[in-house]
Design an enzyme around this catalytic site. Sequence first.
Site, PDB file in Angstrom:
ATOM      1  CG  HIS A 218      56.962 -42.729  -0.113  1.00  0.00           C
ATOM      2  ND1 HIS A 218      56.837 -41.806  -1.114  1.00  0.00           N
ATOM      3  CD2 HIS A 218      56.227 -42.267   0.922  1.00  0.00           C
ATOM      4  CE1 HIS A 218      56.065 -40.812  -0.705  1.00  0.00           C
ATOM      5  NE2 HIS A 218      55.690 -41.069   0.524  1.00  0.00           N
TER       6      HIS A 218
ATOM      7  CE1 TYR B 275      62.688 -38.597  -9.407  1.00  0.00           C
ATOM      8  CE2 TYR B 275      61.361 -40.298  -8.367  1.00  0.00           C
ATOM      9  CZ  TYR B 275      62.386 -39.369  -8.306  1.00  0.00           C
ATOM     10  OH  TYR B 275      63.112 -39.223  -7.141  1.00  0.00           O
TER      11      TYR B 275
ATOM     12  N   PRO C 150      69.608 -33.881  -9.132  1.00  0.00           N
ATOM     13  CG  PRO C 150      67.927 -32.265  -9.107  1.00  0.00           C
ATOM     14  CD  PRO C 150      69.288 -32.536  -9.642  1.00  0.00           C
TER      15      PRO C 150
ATOM     16  CE  LYS D  91      70.366 -43.249  -4.763  1.00  0.00           C
ATOM     17  NZ  LYS D  91      69.357 -43.528  -3.735  1.00  0.00           N
TER      18      LYS D  91
ATOM     19  CE1 TYR E  32      64.135 -42.388  -6.620  1.00  0.00           C
ATOM     20  CE2 TYR E  32      63.584 -43.150  -4.409  1.00  0.00           C
ATOM     21  CZ  TYR E  32      63.540 -42.168  -5.391  1.00  0.00           C
ATOM     22  OH  TYR E  32      62.904 -40.973  -5.136  1.00  0.00           O
TER      23      TYR E  32
HETATM   24  C1  PHB Z   1      62.119 -33.352  -3.501  1.00  0.00           C
HETATM   25  O1  PHB Z   1      61.121 -33.703  -2.865  1.00  0.00           O
HETATM   26  O2  PHB Z   1      62.555 -32.197  -3.412  1.00  0.00           O
HETATM   27  C2  PHB Z   1      62.803 -34.318  -4.390  1.00  0.00           C
HETATM   28  C3  PHB Z   1      62.396 -35.651  -4.373  1.00  0.00           C
HETATM   29  C4  PHB Z   1      62.999 -36.557  -5.215  1.00  0.00           C
HETATM   30  C5  PHB Z   1      64.007 -36.151  -6.068  1.00  0.00           C
HETATM   31  C6  PHB Z   1      64.435 -34.836  -6.054  1.00  0.00           C
HETATM   32  C7  PHB Z   1      63.832 -33.904  -5.224  1.00  0.00           C
HETATM   33  O3  PHB Z   1      64.567 -37.047  -6.906  1.00  0.00           O
END
Ligand code: PHB
Length: 389
Positions: free
Chosen positions: A72, A200, A292, A296, A384
Amino acid sequence: MRTQVAIIGAGPSGLLLSQILHKAGIDSVVLERKSLDYVLGRIRAGVLEQGLVDMLDAAGVGSRMHAEGHVHDGTELSFENKRHRIDFKALTGKSVMVYGQTEVTKDLVDARQGADAKLIYEAEDVALHDFDTDKPWVTYRKDGVEHRIDCDYIAGCDGYHGVSRASAPQSVLKTFERIYPFGWLGILSETPPVSDELIYARHERGFALCSMRSDVLSRYYVQVPLDDKVEAWSDERFWDELRLRIDEKAADTIVTGPSIEKSIAPLRSFVAEPMKFGRMFLVGDAAHIVPPTGAKGLNLAASDVHYLSQALIAFYSERDGGLIEAYSENALRRIWKAERFSWWMTGLMHTFPDAAPFEQRMQLAELDYVTSSTAGAAAMAENYVGLPY
Ligand code: PHB
Ligand code: APR
């Protein structure tokens, strides 16, 4: 039994450390409390920084990740019914790899079992001894029989609830913690992801995340109050709530289906200092937890493994203990920056129960800044994709 490094815990930290040490000719034994099926049944995030991708390649376990994972080059932030792309590649020259932690764990287990099979599951009552001397040892029970392993070093890779941090001298151990007043309700569904990249979403009703495991497997989350129960969330209620929190375009095109997993996880920031006690080291979740937001957790475990494996390799190949002495300091410097980023992104994207209208406006102003200023976007992108080791 004797080994050079006794590793407690067969999560990603313990397995990756063991595999890297094996490649460098250093012997280790991994003791895991649970069964292999249990470890592989855990669903965790799946965004890998370039540093972890490089480590998996160097450890000889990267081929399935490159075949099945997805690179990505950016992510999307959604707020006020619009999506804004953060272009990692343009801003930092780097990308991330979307590949589930469960798959990383599986690849590592396959490599370890193929190599020398010093991977012991269902090891009960693991105990750490004499790590304040130069002759540490570990005991455990398996099928009712007591065992002892003598070693040079002990790596505590046994997660937040493990025995290693609990065995550290509590007078020396300092902990830092923030508990957030909400959790994430996550579902896994056999549906195509709503977008090519992660979304997000910040919304007055609460945060939402659209993530994925593959072209046909999606992972979605919504922020929920801490006391919410999974049973209160039918699939239908989940999808309805998710659609309300993402932009209309995404809501109109999202493909929904039955969930194949559904669970609620609390959010926490936690750091234990130091990460070295004589000849015992803490690694990964044993020493720190991040919320989450920003994915990280696994990446921080990997950076600890980087610092520790380099230190052990320098010790065994050149009898140079300098990096071992510096392990805690080196690891913590990067951990605190990732803690800061995860805390910041959590604060930016979530609805806080006690937030005044002023704070809500601050969130929107910051989101506007991050998505409209190159400097703002670059700061987010740089964190990130992962700060350098
Ligand atoms: C996930 O795909 O479970 C996931 C992806 C990004 C995040 C947290 C969880 O920031
Ligand atoms: N004895 C032996 N093994 C133990 C003990 C014990 N007393 N206590 C815990 N374990 C095992 C757990 O069963 C688990 O398999 O240690 C392992 C720790 O694995 P993780 O919790 O996955 O921690 P870590 O390997 O550091 O990986 C960090 O996993 O939790 C996520 O978000 C986190 O993605 C990050 C990554």
